[in-house]
Design an enzyme around this catalytic site. Sequence first.
Site, short mmCIF file in Angstrom:
data_model
loop_
_atom_site.label_atom_id
_atom_site.label_comp_id
_atom_site.label_asym_id
_atom_site.label_seq_id
_atom_site.Cartn_x
_atom_site.Cartn_y
_atom_site.Cartn_z
N HIS A 234 0.85 -1.20 0.00
CA HIS A 234 0.00 0.00 0.00
C HIS A 234 0.88 1.25 0.00
CE1 HIS A 234 1.15 -0.46 4.19
NE2 HIS A 234 0.81 0.80 4.40
N HIS B 299 4.72 0.19 -0.09
CA HIS B 299 5.44 -0.61 0.90
C HIS B 299 4.53 -1.70 1.47
CE1 HIS B 299 3.58 2.62 3.29
NE2 HIS B 299 3.55 1.76 4.30
N ARG C 47 6.35 6.03 14.07
CA ARG C 47 6.19 6.60 12.73
C ARG C 47 5.80 8.07 12.82
NH1 ARG C 47 1.15 4.88 9.06
NH2 ARG C 47 0.24 6.65 10.17
C1 SIN Z 1 3.28 0.10 7.47
O1 SIN Z 1 2.79 -0.66 6.66
O2 SIN Z 1 3.10 1.31 7.41
C2 SIN Z 1 4.12 -0.48 8.59
C3 SIN Z 1 5.37 -1.06 8.09
C4 SIN Z 1 6.11 -1.83 9.14
O3 SIN Z 1 5.55 -2.12 10.21
O4 SIN Z 1 7.24 -2.18 8.87
#
Ligand code: SIN
Length: 284
Positions: free
Chosen positions: A106, A257, A272
């Site tokens: 996504h 990603h 994040r």
């Molecule tokens: C995400 O998909 O935004 C998280 C990625 C992750 O947990 O590495």
Amino acid sequence: MEIRPLAPAVGAIVDGVDLAHLADADLKQIIAAWDAHNALLFRGQSLDNDGFIAFARRFGELEHAPIMENGRTPVPGYPEIYVVSNVKGPDGKPIGSLGAGEAVWHTDMSYLDNPPDASMLFARELPPTGGDTWLAGMCAAYDGLPPDLAKAVAGKRIKHDGTFNSGGYKRAGVEVKDDPRESVGAYHPIVCAHPRTGRSALYLGRRRLAYVEGLSLDASEALLDALWAHATRPEYCFAHRWQVGDLLVWDNRATLHRRDPFDETARRIMHRTQIKGATAPIAA
Ligand code: SIN
């Protein structure tokens, strides 16, 4: 400071820099690499919450983190930090979002009219194996489109669904509809021009409940299947195996990603931040 590509289609590693004490001249080089590679990896960083936010702000204005799956706001006193984690707090509820399962391909929050330009993930605690984060370069994927697909997507828009997150969890307060034309979301051009570099990139969002405007559902599904199979071909991808202290930043306008699942009894805590969308995605 040394900057090297991580993979041909996306990403570069920036070595020899301490993000807690970043000189303006180094930032200039970092932003040039950002424009060239659409994702950057910094290893071995020691950043507290203030340091993480201060570095993220050098990329632009920050979003406030959305409410998490557990209904909570993430880190008290730090509204910009979102927690991605399977760890449970003393009340038995997860302290973050996305659990330990796979997070499917996504780009972040593309169901909004003005999605965030970039996302930064900082590794604070990791499982011994699993939980790798994958990136796919959407400028290279656009450049590599076979002519029939390039023709099929020209001038078209996708409806980006906002019902489910990438872990398959339903977002709070949203009604599930089986018909993607009726679900909550936003329309964006399939081929977007990157506002900083002018490069064309595929902008796909996520596969589930997507819809190509103006097509029958069957035709939309067939076109989306072909597009996703192309955009996630191995030559456009890079898989990142995390170490504590890694900071990975990706450009949502030029990458997809996903995350591998990991052992749910192990602990993984990621912080994040997101850079506000300066504009809505622009048609190429
Ligand atoms: C995400 O998909 O935004 C998280 C990625 C992750 O947990 O590495």
